[in-house]
Enzyme design. Structure first.
Site, PDB file in Angstrom:
ATOM      1  N   ARG A 235       0.853  -1.179   0.000  1.00  0.00           N
ATOM      2  CA  ARG A 235       0.000   0.000   0.000  1.00  0.00           C
ATOM      3  C   ARG A 235       0.886   1.225   0.000  1.00  0.00           C
ATOM      4  O   ARG A 235       1.982   1.201   0.575  1.00  0.00           O
ATOM      5  CB  ARG A 235      -0.849   0.069   1.283  1.00  0.00           C
ATOM      6  CG  ARG A 235      -2.190  -0.574   1.238  1.00  0.00           C
ATOM      7  CD  ARG A 235      -3.153   0.160   0.303  1.00  0.00           C
ATOM      8  NE  ARG A 235      -4.465  -0.470   0.288  1.00  0.00           N
ATOM      9  CZ  ARG A 235      -4.821  -1.496  -0.491  1.00  0.00           C
ATOM     10  NH1 ARG A 235      -3.966  -2.002  -1.335  1.00  0.00           N
ATOM     11  NH2 ARG A 235      -6.051  -1.996  -0.436  1.00  0.00           N
TER      12      ARG A 235
ATOM     13  N   GLU B   3      -1.784   8.196  -4.073  1.00  0.00           N
ATOM     14  CA  GLU B   3      -2.161   7.792  -5.433  1.00  0.00           C
ATOM     15  C   GLU B   3      -3.621   8.163  -5.725  1.00  0.00           C
ATOM     16  O   GLU B   3      -4.430   8.206  -4.791  1.00  0.00           O
ATOM     17  CB  GLU B   3      -1.930   6.276  -5.613  1.00  0.00           C
ATOM     18  CG  GLU B   3      -2.812   5.406  -4.752  1.00  0.00           C
ATOM     19  CD  GLU B   3      -2.486   3.918  -4.896  1.00  0.00           C
ATOM     20  OE1 GLU B   3      -1.333   3.521  -4.705  1.00  0.00           O
ATOM     21  OE2 GLU B   3      -3.449   3.181  -5.189  1.00  0.00           O
TER      22      GLU B   3
ATOM     23  N   HIS C  79      -1.382   0.524  -9.644  1.00  0.00           N
ATOM     24  CA  HIS C  79      -2.152  -0.283  -8.682  1.00  0.00           C
ATOM     25  C   HIS C  79      -2.966  -1.369  -9.402  1.00  0.00           C
ATOM     26  O   HIS C  79      -4.202  -1.408  -9.327  1.00  0.00           O
ATOM     27  CB  HIS C  79      -3.056   0.611  -7.820  1.00  0.00           C
ATOM     28  CG  HIS C  79      -3.380   0.000  -6.493  1.00  0.00           C
ATOM     29  ND1 HIS C  79      -3.524   0.729  -5.324  1.00  0.00           N
ATOM     30  CD2 HIS C  79      -3.582  -1.302  -6.127  1.00  0.00           C
ATOM     31  CE1 HIS C  79      -3.810  -0.094  -4.331  1.00  0.00           C
ATOM     32  NE2 HIS C  79      -3.850  -1.334  -4.796  1.00  0.00           N
TER      33      HIS C  79
HETATM   34  C1  GLV Z   1      -5.684  -4.095  -3.723  1.00  0.00           C
HETATM   35  O1  GLV Z   1      -4.797  -3.340  -3.480  1.00  0.00           O
HETATM   36  C2  GLV Z   1      -6.395  -4.825  -2.725  1.00  0.00           C
HETATM   37  O2  GLV Z   1      -6.253  -4.515  -1.543  1.00  0.00           O
HETATM   38  O3  GLV Z   1      -7.146  -5.728  -3.099  1.00  0.00           O
END
Ligand code: GLV
Length: 327
Positions: free
Chosen positions: A239, A268, A286
């Site tokens: 993250r 982001e 992401h």
């Molecule tokens: C993506 O980052 C998720 O947490 O599924």
């Protein structure tokens, strides 16, 4: 009367259709990212929300939506949701674990390999028309085979990454909140548990897969990067906020580590523009879980949770059982 839900972002049409069999659905197939006020207004009178990591669910939002009973996130991470506040408000919260483990592990490897072997940098150079001749030292990078892989955050995705390392003849060291059971360590390429500093010093390459919490903010900052090998690659599929992006940018610019592969960023999608000035970083938006099958599985998993939560069943991926005592 059917319960009423908001699907906060665009999602597969077949999943919307599935939800319509159970609920009055307000969708957002134009995929507007709602402001906090817009979200609160859309949620008036709704019993549930199908959310993504873009929707911030905090105390203020929960207080403004007293009818809300369930927030079902289409993500394994749920740091966009104040789960304690949701529990106090009697709102159940769910996530989508497991269905994305293997796809996300694949992508961790893709970033590691791309950064170590300078793939995107070399491709950009080729596309720019700069390839005139072969050279012995063109885009020489780091080997992965035989190297020591350090994994910080050895949950299900971390273990899936470790399992893949057997084919590369790598050694795995890991750091985690708690040590894995011996049989899980054995399955994870005989991963060896070490302290975080030892991992940063010893690993040839480091992959971050830990969930975000405020206590883990800037787990990797200036001091931690200073422990890493100058030849190391750092991969972040965890993250934004786990890494101090400004410190990483300085280290990459000064070549204090060799390269990074990043799928997540502080703030982001407005990532630090200095990343774009660096050649030794692979940047993706992401997408670690973004295979067609896995994103569909995640959407259906969030739908399963919502259907259970609003029809009196226990959602399969309930994060806060204490919430059910509230409403
Ligand atoms: C993506 O980052 C998720 O947490 O599924």
């Amino acid at each position: 009367m059917k319960p009423s839900i908001l699907v906060a972002r665009a999602v597969f049409p077949e999943v919307i259709e599935r939800l319509r069999q159970h609920f009055d659905v307000e969708d957002n197939q134009e995929d507007k990212v709602y402001t906090a006020d817009e979200l609160a207004s859309r949620l008036q009178g709704k019993d549930g929300m199908f959310s993504t990591l873009s929707e911030r669910v905090d105390q203020a939002l929960l207080a403004s939506c007293p009818q809300l009973k369930a927030v079902c996130n289409m993500a394994v991470g749920y740091n966009n949701i104040d789960v304690d506040a949701a529990s106090r408000a009697g709102v159940v919260v769910t996530n989508t674990p497991d269905v994305l483990n293997e796809t996300t592990a694949d992508f961790g490897w893709a970033l590691l390999m791309a950064a170590a072997r300078r793939i995107t940098e070399a491709e950009q150079w080729l596309r720019d028309g700069k390839w005139q001749k072969w050279r012995y030292d063109s885009f020489v990078g780091a080997d992965l085979h035989g190297a020591t892989l350090g994994i910080i955050g050895m949950g299900r995705i971390g273990q899936a990454i470790a399992r893949r390392s057997t084919g590369f003849g790598m050694q795995v060291i890991y750091h985690n909140r708690s040590r894995l059971a011996p049989e899980l360590e054995a399955q994870a390429n005989h991963a060896r548990y070490v302290g975080r500093e030892e991992l940063l010093r010893e690993a040839d390459h480091v992959v971050l897969v830990l969930p975000y919490s405020p206590a883990l903010h800037h787990t990797i900052g200036e001091a931690e990067i200073a422990l890493m090998k100058p030849t190391a690659v750092l991969v972040n599929i965890a993250r934004g906020g786990i890494v101090d992006d400004a410190a990483l940018i300085r280290a990459l610019r000064e070549r204090r580590i060799a390269a990074a592969g990043l799928d997540v960023y502080e703030n982001e999608p407005a990532l630090n523009p200095d990343f774009l000035t660096l050649t030794n970083v692979v940047l993706t938006p992401h997408i670690a879980s973004a295979s067609v099958a896995t994103r569909l599985a995640m959407a259906n998993c969030a739908a399963d949770n919502l259907i259970a939560a609003l029809t009196g069943a226990v959602p399969p991926n309930l994060l806060n059982p204490e919430a059910t005592k509230g409403k």
